[in-house]
Design an enzyme around this catalytic site. Structure first.
Site, PDB file in Angstrom:
ATOM      1  N   GLY A   1       7.175  34.714 -17.337  1.00 29.40           N
ATOM      2  CA  GLY A   1       8.510  34.894 -17.939  1.00 29.40           C
ATOM      3  C   GLY A   1       8.898  36.364 -18.001  1.00 29.40           C
TER       4      GLY A   1
ATOM      5  N   ASP B   1       7.384  28.571 -10.156  1.00 30.47           N
ATOM      6  CA  ASP B   1       8.014  27.729 -11.164  1.00 30.47           C
ATOM      7  C   ASP B   1       6.913  27.294 -12.140  1.00 30.47           C
ATOM      8  OD1 ASP B   1       9.141  25.760 -12.695  1.00 30.47           O
ATOM      9  OD2 ASP B   1       9.971  24.615 -11.015  1.00 30.47           O
TER      10      ASP B   1
ATOM     11  N   ASN C   1       3.858  34.317 -21.606  1.00 31.83           N
ATOM     12  CA  ASN C   1       5.098  34.573 -22.325  1.00 31.83           C
ATOM     13  C   ASN C   1       6.195  33.561 -21.994  1.00 31.83           C
ATOM     14  OD1 ASN C   1       7.351  36.201 -23.513  1.00 31.83           O
ATOM     15  ND2 ASN C   1       7.830  36.513 -21.342  1.00 31.83           N
TER      16      ASN C   1
ATOM     17  N   TYR D   1       9.786  21.651 -29.933  1.00 34.26           N
ATOM     18  CA  TYR D   1       9.539  23.100 -29.820  1.00 34.26           C
ATOM     19  C   TYR D   1       8.440  23.515 -30.802  1.00 34.26           C
ATOM     20  CZ  TYR D   1       9.990  28.109 -29.799  1.00 34.26           C
ATOM     21  OH  TYR D   1       9.700  29.452 -29.712  1.00 34.26           O
TER      22      TYR D   1
ATOM     23  N   PHE E   1      17.045  33.688 -26.536  1.00 37.06           N
ATOM     24  CA  PHE E   1      16.403  32.447 -26.989  1.00 37.06           C
ATOM     25  C   PHE E   1      17.420  31.411 -27.506  1.00 37.06           C
ATOM     26  CE2 PHE E   1      14.574  30.105 -30.635  1.00 37.06           C
ATOM     27  CZ  PHE E   1      13.469  29.514 -30.065  1.00 37.06           C
TER      28      PHE E   1
HETATM   29  C1  8X3 Z   1      11.285  31.379 -32.253  1.00 34.38           C
HETATM   30  C2  8X3 Z   1      11.238  31.337 -33.733  1.00 34.38           C
HETATM   31  O1  8X3 Z   1      12.110  30.161 -35.835  1.00 34.38           O
HETATM   32  O2  8X3 Z   1      13.596  30.274 -33.944  1.00 34.38           O
HETATM   33  O3  8X3 Z   1      10.097  31.038 -31.684  1.00 34.38           O
HETATM   34  O4  8X3 Z   1      11.743  28.798 -33.889  1.00 34.38           O
HETATM   35  S1  8X3 Z   1      12.216  30.074 -34.340  1.00 34.38           S
END
Ligand code: 8X3
Length: 263
Positions: free
Chosen positions: A18, A69, A96, A162, A199
């Site tokens: 990444g 990938d 990462n 996640y 993110f």
């Molecule tokens: C990112 C932190 O709290 O947005 O890994 O999941 S959070």
């Protein structure tokens, strides 16, 4: 006696997954500046090329870029097969690559999103790790730094897969430590909380306004803060292993457990 000079260890060859993301770029700049050879896998060769150029003219031949990938085992295996000899002695792997997709309750989530997170955050990470360990175990040295998350420690609504994927990364890191006793290979899980990056743009699939609202009116960590933590762990003398390092902005903390009340 152990070498007690902190920041004394300099990895020579560093593989960063990444690398074109916000964390990845910050890591690349630090390790390039240290004079390391970088191995940079990615799906977008133009972005990798631009990253390589940004690391400086004189550094060009010091880095290897190639298509990979991370969600595809065959692609990772081909990437490893094509690593030029000069780059094969990997001292440091930074796992990462990773992403969050969506923030819906589990019962409403998109199954493709779940699969993608597991493929990248977990399957890709273990495949890259296993292939790198093949090299590190022969050399009886090395360091694997995984980029975990506070999401692996504290679940939150909508975090579902996640959060679970990052809990996997934490436990995999610790289990690696158990297996790697006596091999001189270090393993570290860096666990950042809120960091202002792309993110949230990725999580909310390009919804800029929603992504910006995550970081509004507060002071999140920066990719540079995370890079400082990674560099600290990576350059410690080799007798010193950081197992886990959880980092957060001062402005972020814990909420109470939720309780459902009868009306
Ligand atoms: C990112 C932190 O709290 O947005 O890994 O999941 S959070």
């Amino acid at each position: 006696m152990a070498d007690s000079t902190y920041n004394s260890h300099k990895p020579k060859t560093v593989l960063i997954t990444g690398p074109t993301g916000d964390f990845g770029k910050a890591f690349c700049h630090h390790f390039a500046k240290m004079g390391c050879h970088l191995i940079l896998p990615g799906r977008d060769i133009d972005k990798l090329q631009a990253l390589q150029d940004s690391l400086g003219e004189t550094h060009k031949n010091r880095h290897h870029i190639g298509f990979c990938d991370i969600s595809d085992r065959e692609s990772i295996e081909l990437f490893f097969q094509d690593i030029p000899e000069k780059f094969q002695q990997i001292d440091l792997l930074i796992n990462n690559a990773g992403l969050a997709l969506g923030l819906d309750p589990a019962q409403d989530c998109n199954l493709d999103d779940w699969e993608t997170m597991i493929d990248v955050n977990n399957k890709g990470l273990v495949i890259v790790t296993r292939l790198t360990l093949e090299i590190m175990k022969m050399r009886k040295s090395g360091h694997i730094i995984n980029i975990g998350s506070t999401a692996g420690n504290y679940p939150y609504p909508g975090g579902n897969v996640y959060c679970a994927s990052k809990a996997f990364v934490k436990q995999f890191s610790l289990a690696l430590r158990a297996d790697l006793g006596g091999t001189n290979i270090r393993v570290t899980n860096i666990e950042p909380g809120m960091v202002e990056t792309q993110f949230s743009r990725v999580r909310f699939k390009g919804d800029k306004k929603r992504a910006e609202s995550v970081y509004a009116n507060t002071t999140p960590l920066t990719p540079e803060d995370v890079a400082q933590s990674v560099v600290w762990a990576a350059t410690l003398p080799t007798h010193f292993n950081v197992n886990r390092l959880e980092i957060m902005p001062t402005a972020q903390s814990f909420g109470p457990l939720s309780v459902e009340r009868h009306s």
